[in-house]
Write a protein that holds these residues in place. Sequence first.
Motif, PDB file in Angstrom:
ATOM      1  N   SER A 184       0.829  -1.205   0.000  1.00 20.20           N
ATOM      2  CA  SER A 184       0.000   0.000   0.000  1.00 20.20           C
ATOM      3  C   SER A 184       0.861   1.253   0.000  1.00 20.20           C
ATOM      4  CB  SER A 184      -0.933   0.008   1.216  1.00 20.20           C
ATOM      5  OG  SER A 184      -1.846  -1.057   1.164  1.00 20.20           O
ATOM      6  N   TYR A 185       1.886   1.277   0.861  1.00 22.84           N
ATOM      7  CA  TYR A 185       2.698   2.488   0.953  1.00 22.84           C
ATOM      8  C   TYR A 185       3.674   2.629  -0.216  1.00 22.84           C
ATOM      9  CZ  TYR A 185       0.834   4.220   5.274  1.00 22.84           C
ATOM     10  OH  TYR A 185      -0.007   4.766   6.209  1.00 22.84           O
ATOM     11  N   THR A 186       4.009   1.526  -0.845  1.00 23.24           N
ATOM     12  CA  THR A 186       4.806   1.637  -2.076  1.00 23.24           C
ATOM     13  C   THR A 186       3.998   2.344  -3.162  1.00 23.24           C
ATOM     14  OG1 THR A 186       5.990  -0.416  -1.548  1.00 23.24           O
ATOM     15  CG2 THR A 186       6.047   0.328  -3.832  1.00 23.24           C
ATOM     16  N   ARG A 187       2.726   1.950  -3.299  1.00 24.80           N
ATOM     17  CA  ARG A 187       1.860   2.593  -4.275  1.00 24.80           C
ATOM     18  C   ARG A 187       1.572   4.039  -3.895  1.00 24.80           C
ATOM     19  NH1 ARG A 187      -0.843  -0.913  -7.692  1.00 24.80           N
ATOM     20  NH2 ARG A 187      -1.374   1.055  -8.751  1.00 24.80           N
ATOM     21  N   ILE A 188       1.424   4.292  -2.590  1.00 20.82           N
ATOM     22  CA  ILE A 188       1.166   5.659  -2.134  1.00 20.82           C
ATOM     23  C   ILE A 188       2.343   6.576  -2.469  1.00 20.82           C
ATOM     24  CG2 ILE A 188       0.983   7.090  -0.054  1.00 20.82           C
ATOM     25  CD1 ILE A 188      -0.775   4.846   1.144  1.00 20.82           C
ATOM     26  N   VAL A 189       3.551   6.126  -2.138  1.00 18.96           N
ATOM     27  CA  VAL A 189       4.749   6.947  -2.420  1.00 18.96           C
ATOM     28  C   VAL A 189       4.890   7.190  -3.911  1.00 18.96           C
ATOM     29  CG1 VAL A 189       7.274   6.946  -2.340  1.00 18.96           C
ATOM     30  CG2 VAL A 189       5.964   6.219  -0.333  1.00 18.96           C
ATOM     31  N   SER A 190       4.626   6.164  -4.714  1.00 20.10           N
ATOM     32  CA  SER A 190       4.713   6.310  -6.165  1.00 20.10           C
ATOM     33  C   SER A 190       3.717   7.348  -6.678  1.00 20.10           C
ATOM     34  CB  SER A 190       4.452   4.952  -6.826  1.00 20.10           C
ATOM     35  OG  SER A 190       4.454   5.065  -8.229  1.00 20.10           O
ATOM     36  N   SER A 191       2.494   7.322  -6.144  1.00 19.17           N
ATOM     37  CA  SER A 191       1.474   8.285  -6.572  1.00 19.17           C
ATOM     38  C   SER A 191       1.792   9.700  -6.110  1.00 19.17           C
ATOM     39  CB  SER A 191       0.097   7.868  -6.033  1.00 19.17           C
ATOM     40  OG  SER A 191      -0.320   6.641  -6.564  1.00 19.17           O
ATOM     41  N   VAL A 192       2.276   9.825  -4.865  1.00 19.28           N
ATOM     42  CA  VAL A 192       2.573  11.147  -4.319  1.00 19.28           C
ATOM     43  C   VAL A 192       3.719  11.808  -5.079  1.00 19.28           C
ATOM     44  CG1 VAL A 192       3.444  12.372  -2.284  1.00 19.28           C
ATOM     45  CG2 VAL A 192       1.656  10.632  -2.028  1.00 19.28           C
ATOM     46  N   LEU A 193       4.733  11.031  -5.431  1.00 17.07           N
ATOM     47  CA  LEU A 193       5.878  11.606  -6.148  1.00 17.07           C
ATOM     48  C   LEU A 193       5.511  12.109  -7.531  1.00 17.07           C
ATOM     49  CD1 LEU A 193       8.727   9.107  -5.159  1.00 17.07           C
ATOM     50  CD2 LEU A 193       8.300  11.398  -4.257  1.00 17.07           C
ATOM     51  N   ARG A 194       4.413  11.606  -8.077  1.00 22.63           N
ATOM     52  CA  ARG A 194       3.958  12.073  -9.400  1.00 22.63           C
ATOM     53  C   ARG A 194       3.093  13.328  -9.307  1.00 22.63           C
ATOM     54  NH1 ARG A 194       2.998   6.430 -10.374  1.00 22.63           N
ATOM     55  NH2 ARG A 194       0.746   6.782 -10.119  1.00 22.63           N
ATOM     56  N   MET A 195       2.754  13.757  -8.093  1.00 19.23           N
ATOM     57  CA  MET A 195       1.946  14.966  -7.932  1.00 19.23           C
ATOM     58  C   MET A 195       2.772  16.195  -8.282  1.00 19.23           C
ATOM     59  SD  MET A 195      -0.109  14.203  -4.367  1.00 19.23           S
ATOM     60  CE  MET A 195      -1.282  12.854  -4.243  1.00 19.23           C
ATOM     61  N   PRO A 196       2.201  17.128  -9.057  1.00 22.81           N
ATOM     62  CA  PRO A 196       2.978  18.298  -9.470  1.00 22.81           C
ATOM     63  C   PRO A 196       3.190  19.320  -8.361  1.00 22.81           C
ATOM     64  CG  PRO A 196       0.730  18.443 -10.303  1.00 22.81           C
ATOM     65  CD  PRO A 196       0.853  17.103  -9.655  1.00 22.81           C
TER      66      PRO A 196
END
Length: 280
Positions: A184-196
């Motif tokens: 879950s947190y791997t996916r969360i970090v991946s999504s957050v890092l793509r936020m502009p």
Amino acid sequence: MYLISLLGNLLIILAVSCDPHLHTPMYFFLSNLSFADICMSTTTIPKMLVNIQTQNQSITYSGCLTQMCFVMVFPFLENFLLTVMAYDRYVAICHPLRYSLIMNPQNCGLLIIFSLLLSILNALLLSLTALWLSFCQDLEIPHFFCELAQVVKLTCSDTHINDLLLYLVGSIFGVVPLSGIVFSYTRIVSSVLRMPSAGAKLKAFSTCGSHLSFISLFYGTSFGVYISSILTGSSRKTAVASVMYIVVSQMMNPFIYSLRNRDMKGALRKLISGKPSFLW
């Protein structure tokens, strides 16, 4: 420490119940985690305090089995709740448009019930195997409370089945939930890092900070107990590690969530001042 744990976790449950702004899945799971903390501490600490006060360290056989079962129920439940909370954060950050659909009240209730039933079944399975054991002498458990691993060491029966079940269940229901949290947190970090936006990144990470802090404390003390019981032959060190696991993480939970969460601090302030939101 027990009174601090009891009062702190009760305040979290009351704050979540009284403030409509906290009637969300995240705080619903948090209040259930606080309830599990209260139950986990109450299973062992009052009896321990009575023994210290009366200088009488005895416990009945049925009382020991009962305590042993509950000592397993609530850590299992906390384990599952932490996984559910990680899934909640994953859905909120990675699938925000579908969040209200996926984490609706019915699904949240089912997740809690499923976690509780699974915890009870696991604890009963392990506890009932202790009924097969026979003991050749009066037992003196080198521990502050009844724990299955310590009781099994004192038997004169064949313990291969008990040991196998203990390691099997411990491995499955320790590794699988932890793997779910890591995923879950791997996916969360991946999504957050793509936020502009840097502000959006900070807000997303801040919603997970308290949960990650408690996960680190819970699994850190859990693995500490496990490693100390394997690597050290000292029952005293294992007992001290177990007390840390039973007492410290439950006491720290209210501080972690109240000090790091603005909404929770506001709700607690209103509750303590006698002005809960539902009266406004």
